[in-house]
Structure formats: structure tokens, C-alpha cells
Design a protein around this motif. Structure first.
Motif, PDB file in Angstrom:
ATOM      1  N   ASP A 100       0.797  -1.229   0.000  1.00 40.16           N
ATOM      2  CA  ASP A 100       0.000   0.000   0.000  1.00 40.16           C
ATOM      3  C   ASP A 100       0.831   1.280   0.000  1.00 40.16           C
ATOM      4  O   ASP A 100       0.331   2.344   0.383  1.00 40.16           O
ATOM      5  CB  ASP A 100      -0.979   0.030   1.192  1.00 40.16           C
ATOM      6  CG  ASP A 100      -1.939  -1.136   1.161  1.00 40.16           C
ATOM      7  OD1 ASP A 100      -2.333  -1.548   0.051  1.00 40.16           O
ATOM      8  OD2 ASP A 100      -2.283  -1.646   2.247  1.00 40.16           O
ATOM      9  N   ARG A 101       2.104   1.202  -0.390  1.00 45.45           N
ATOM     10  CA  ARG A 101       2.943   2.406  -0.475  1.00 45.45           C
ATOM     11  C   ARG A 101       3.788   2.305  -1.740  1.00 45.45           C
ATOM     12  O   ARG A 101       4.928   1.836  -1.707  1.00 45.45           O
ATOM     13  CB  ARG A 101       3.855   2.527   0.739  1.00 45.45           C
ATOM     14  CG  ARG A 101       3.159   2.920   2.013  1.00 45.45           C
ATOM     15  CD  ARG A 101       4.139   3.038   3.161  1.00 45.45           C
ATOM     16  NE  ARG A 101       4.812   4.333   3.147  1.00 45.45           N
ATOM     17  CZ  ARG A 101       5.865   4.618   3.891  1.00 45.45           C
ATOM     18  NH1 ARG A 101       6.383   3.705   4.686  1.00 45.45           N
ATOM     19  NH2 ARG A 101       6.412   5.801   3.829  1.00 45.45           N
ATOM     20  N   ASP A 102       3.272   2.755  -2.847  1.00 43.62           N
ATOM     21  CA  ASP A 102       4.031   2.708  -4.099  1.00 43.62           C
ATOM     22  C   ASP A 102       5.333   3.501  -3.953  1.00 43.62           C
ATOM     23  O   ASP A 102       5.348   4.600  -3.391  1.00 43.62           O
ATOM     24  CB  ASP A 102       3.211   3.317  -5.249  1.00 43.62           C
ATOM     25  CG  ASP A 102       2.073   2.414  -5.702  1.00 43.62           C
ATOM     26  OD1 ASP A 102       2.096   1.217  -5.346  1.00 43.62           O
ATOM     27  OD2 ASP A 102       1.174   2.918  -6.404  1.00 43.62           O
ATOM     28  N   GLY A 103       6.415   2.902  -4.440  1.00 43.95           N
ATOM     29  CA  GLY A 103       7.711   3.560  -4.403  1.00 43.95           C
ATOM     30  C   GLY A 103       8.470   3.412  -3.099  1.00 43.95           C
ATOM     31  O   GLY A 103       9.542   3.978  -2.935  1.00 43.95           O
ATOM     32  N   TRP A 104       7.938   2.626  -2.188  1.00 43.21           N
ATOM     33  CA  TRP A 104       8.588   2.417  -0.888  1.00 43.21           C
ATOM     34  C   TRP A 104       8.986   0.949  -0.756  1.00 43.21           C
ATOM     35  O   TRP A 104       8.231   0.057  -1.120  1.00 43.21           O
ATOM     36  CB  TRP A 104       7.655   2.811   0.261  1.00 43.21           C
ATOM     37  CG  TRP A 104       7.534   4.299   0.373  1.00 43.21           C
ATOM     38  CD1 TRP A 104       6.654   5.095  -0.292  1.00 43.21           C
ATOM     39  CD2 TRP A 104       8.325   5.167   1.180  1.00 43.21           C
ATOM     40  NE1 TRP A 104       6.845   6.411   0.047  1.00 43.21           N
ATOM     41  CE2 TRP A 104       7.870   6.487   0.959  1.00 43.21           C
ATOM     42  CE3 TRP A 104       9.382   4.966   2.071  1.00 43.21           C
ATOM     43  CZ2 TRP A 104       8.428   7.589   1.586  1.00 43.21           C
ATOM     44  CZ3 TRP A 104       9.930   6.071   2.708  1.00 43.21           C
ATOM     45  CH2 TRP A 104       9.469   7.363   2.467  1.00 43.21           C
TER      46      TRP A 104
END
Length: 193
Positions: A100-104
Motif C-alpha cells: 500500500d505504499r508505491d515507491g517504498w
């Protein structure tokens, strides 16, 4: 006796209140590192980091395009590796995308030693080579945050009470000996002029 006990409690409370701000360390922000057109945000998932508790890397990657737009970078887990280091010890970890955290990206770890940790990120982002070492916030001992503090075993408390009683008896005996010696010295022969 009650007054002296109250004064002692007050002194201890004031001492604890004065040192409390020194015991609490604020968590600092993640580090920002720029590599070419990419901005890496690096830190612990849980701050402050505490020895003996599950934590992990918190790595965010943004691509800053020349036209001024910014996007979170996805799909780089296989292109970057992370090496976590403290003192002479290090471990290589695979990065996984955070839910649920794109780019992380993250990896889980239990830091077992108090002190300074760094993470070295190596690989590529698009055509940009990455090789950066970033300091993480220090890992604190669990005792800094423990509450309530573990109770001492009854045997330890009894030992301390016995030692205090022995000192009290010794003090009384020394005081009595001093009084007796003082009386004997005052009764001794007096010289007349």
C-alpha cells in the motif's frame, strides 16, 4: 520522621523530573539522498529504533524528471541491494516493496546492538548507477523505553534491607562509643592552676 521521609520523596521526585528530558531522545527525520534524477528517502520503519525489537528499512524512491514532474519509482526491488552495517558486522538484505505504499521498499531486521547503523544501497535505477551509504538513527537500548521497570526479586530487596539495617546498627554502636568516650574524657583528672 514523617517530615524527613516527605522531604526525601520530594528530592527524589524533583531529581527525576529534572533528568527526564535528558533521558528521552527525539527521533530524527529520514535522510534525503539525491542520485542523478532520483531522490532516496532513507530511515528506520519504526523510530526510534530499539535494540531487540523488529524494525526494518524504510526506503522511498522518487524520480524527478527534467520537466518538473515527480513520480514514485516502482519495480526496482531486484535492481537494488541493501547492506546493513553496525561496527564490523554487516548483512546483505533483499529489498521488498511495502504494501500500500508505491515507491517504498523495506526489509525486516531485529537490531540486536545499541549504537550506530548505516545502510549501503547498490545497483541501478533506470540507467543511473547507485552506490550510496546512508547513516540511520542510532539504535537505543530497550531500557530507555521500558515501563514499568521490572521488579527486583524479593531476595535482592531483602539483601539491601539487611545491609541497610547492618549499617544502621553499626552507626548506633559508633555513636554510643563516641558518647562514652566523650564522657570519660570529660571526667578525667583536671589540672588545677
Amino acid at each position: 520522621m514523617q517530615t524527613s521521609a516527605r522531604v526525601l520523596v520530594l528530592v527524589i521526585a524533583l531529581g527525576l523530573a529534572a533528568t527526564l528530558p535528558l533521558a528521552v531522545r527525539p527521533a530524527s527525520a529520514h535522510q534525503q539522498v539525491t542520485v542523478g534524477e532520483y531522490e532516496l528517502t532513507v530511515g528506520w520503519k519504526v523510530e526510534p529504533a530499539v535494540a531487540g525489537y523488529v524494525n526494518g528499512l524504510d526506503l522511498g524512491i522518487q524520480h524527478h524528471f527534467s520537466n518538473g514532474t515527480t513520480v514514485w519509482v516502482v519495480g526496482v526491488a531486484g535492481n537494488l541491494t541493501a547492506v546493513l552495517t553496525t561496527g564490523p558486522k554487516n548483512v546483505s538484505k533483499a529489498l521488498e516493496p511495502q504494501a500500500d505504499r508505491d515507491g517504498w521498499y523495506t526489509f525486516d531486521v531485529i537490531p540486536t546492538r545499541v549504537g550506530t547503523y548505516t545502510v549501503r544501497l547498490q545497483g541501478t535505477l533506470g540507467t543511473t548507477s547507485v552506490d550510496v551509504t546512508v547513516p540511520l538513527d542510532d539504535v537505543s537500548p530497550a531500557s530507555d523505553f521500558a515501563f514499568p521497570v521490572a521488579d527486583q526479586p524479593a531476595s535482592d530487596l531483602q539483601s539491601r534491607l539487611d545491609a541497610a539495617n547492618a549499617l544502621a546498627v553499626l552507626g548506633i554502636l559508633l555513636a554510643a562509643a563516641g558518647v562514652i568516650m566523650g564522657r570519660q574524657m570529660s571526667r578525667g583528672p583536671r589540672k588545677e592552676p
